[in-house]
Motif scaffolding. Structure first.
Motif, PDB file in Angstrom:
ATOM      1  N   MET A 175       0.835  -1.208   0.000  1.00 16.49           N
ATOM      2  CA  MET A 175       0.000   0.000   0.000  1.00 16.49           C
ATOM      3  C   MET A 175       0.867   1.254   0.000  1.00 16.49           C
ATOM      4  N   VAL A 176       1.911   1.273   0.822  1.00 16.89           N
ATOM      5  CA  VAL A 176       2.799   2.429   0.897  1.00 16.89           C
ATOM      6  C   VAL A 176       3.515   2.636  -0.436  1.00 16.89           C
ATOM      7  N   PHE A 207       3.206   5.811  -2.858  1.00 19.73           N
ATOM      8  CA  PHE A 207       4.425   6.530  -3.232  1.00 19.73           C
ATOM      9  C   PHE A 207       4.490   6.689  -4.749  1.00 19.73           C
ATOM     10  N   ALA A 208       4.195   5.622  -5.488  1.00 13.37           N
ATOM     11  CA  ALA A 208       4.234   5.685  -6.951  1.00 13.37           C
ATOM     12  C   ALA A 208       3.254   6.722  -7.480  1.00 13.37           C
ATOM     13  N   ILE A 209       2.070   6.794  -6.884  1.00 12.59           N
ATOM     14  CA  ILE A 209       1.068   7.788  -7.292  1.00 12.59           C
ATOM     15  C   ILE A 209       1.575   9.194  -6.997  1.00 12.59           C
ATOM     16  N   ASP A 210       2.084   9.397  -5.764  1.00  8.04           N
ATOM     17  CA  ASP A 210       2.592  10.717  -5.372  1.00  8.04           C
ATOM     18  C   ASP A 210       3.785  11.125  -6.225  1.00  8.04           C
ATOM     19  N   HIS A 211       4.684  10.180  -6.494  1.00  7.94           N
ATOM     20  CA  HIS A 211       5.866  10.477  -7.301  1.00  7.94           C
ATOM     21  C   HIS A 211       5.463  10.876  -8.714  1.00  7.94           C
ATOM     22  N   ALA A 212       4.506  10.174  -9.286  1.00  8.84           N
ATOM     23  CA  ALA A 212       4.029  10.511 -10.627  1.00  8.84           C
ATOM     24  C   ALA A 212       3.418  11.909 -10.650  1.00  8.84           C
ATOM     25  N   ALA A 213       2.700  12.270  -9.587  1.00  3.06           N
ATOM     26  CA  ALA A 213       2.095  13.599  -9.512  1.00  3.06           C
ATOM     27  C   ALA A 213       3.165  14.684  -9.454  1.00  3.06           C
ATOM     28  N   VAL A 214       4.228  14.428  -8.696  1.00  2.00           N
ATOM     29  CA  VAL A 214       5.319  15.405  -8.607  1.00  2.00           C
ATOM     30  C   VAL A 214       6.018  15.524  -9.953  1.00  2.00           C
TER      31      VAL A 214
END
Length: 166
Positions: A37-38, A42-49
């Motif tokens: 889950m983490v 993280f992958a979602i947040d990293h892609a957004a950044v």
């Protein structure tokens, strides 16, 4: 709530991590499902950044009502009361918390310093690392709070950083 806590602790630990050439593992254990889950978040947040690559300043600040407060207990392990013996100042710790908040300003995480402890122990100061018995003994003796509290340890083996966390 558990996910937010795990992600905050993982992110903060990564920010403070010290590269160790013979690193085997840390003493923090999370389940396989929680880790997945983490990592997915993280992958979602990293892609957004990456999608908003212009700069950190371009990220819209998070409303204080949406912040996830990460309580921090900072343990200063010193060999002596001299600065060269590891006796960093409280101002240095407070500046580090401020820096963490600056670096995480585009996220929902906000670090609050709950307390600072000081321990004079030459063995812990010189040898307490993740892969050594001194590190395990130190963390077992000093750790404060539950899994929602970030414990940071400043020792003589954390150079060039000011500490590492669990």
């Amino acid at each position: 709530m558990l996910f937010s806590t795990l992600f905050a602790l993982t992110a903060a630990a990564s920010a403070l991590a010290v590269p160790v050439s013979n690193f085997t593992r840390c003493d923090s254990h999370i389940s396989h499902d929680d880790r997945q889950m983490v990592e997915a978040q993280f992958a979602i947040d990293h892609a957004a950044v990456l999608a908003n690559e212009t700069s950190r300043r371009a990220i819209t600040p998070i409303s204080p009502s949406l912040r996830r407060v990460v309580h921090v207990v900072w343990h200063i392990i010193q060999e002596s009361t001299a600065l060269t013996g590891g006796a960093i100042t409280e101002d240095t710790v407070r500046q580090s918390i401020s820096t963490m908040n600056t670096h995480y300003s585009g996220s929902t995480f906000y670090f609050v310093l709950d307390s600072i402890t000081r321990t004079t122990n030459a063995d812990w100061f010189r040898f307490a690392r993740e892969d050594r018995a001194e590190g395990t003994a130190m963390k077992r003796a000093l750790h404060s709070g539950d899994e929602k509290v970030l414990n940071v340890y400043s020792t003589g083996v954390t150079y060039p950083t000011i500490g590492y966390s669990t």
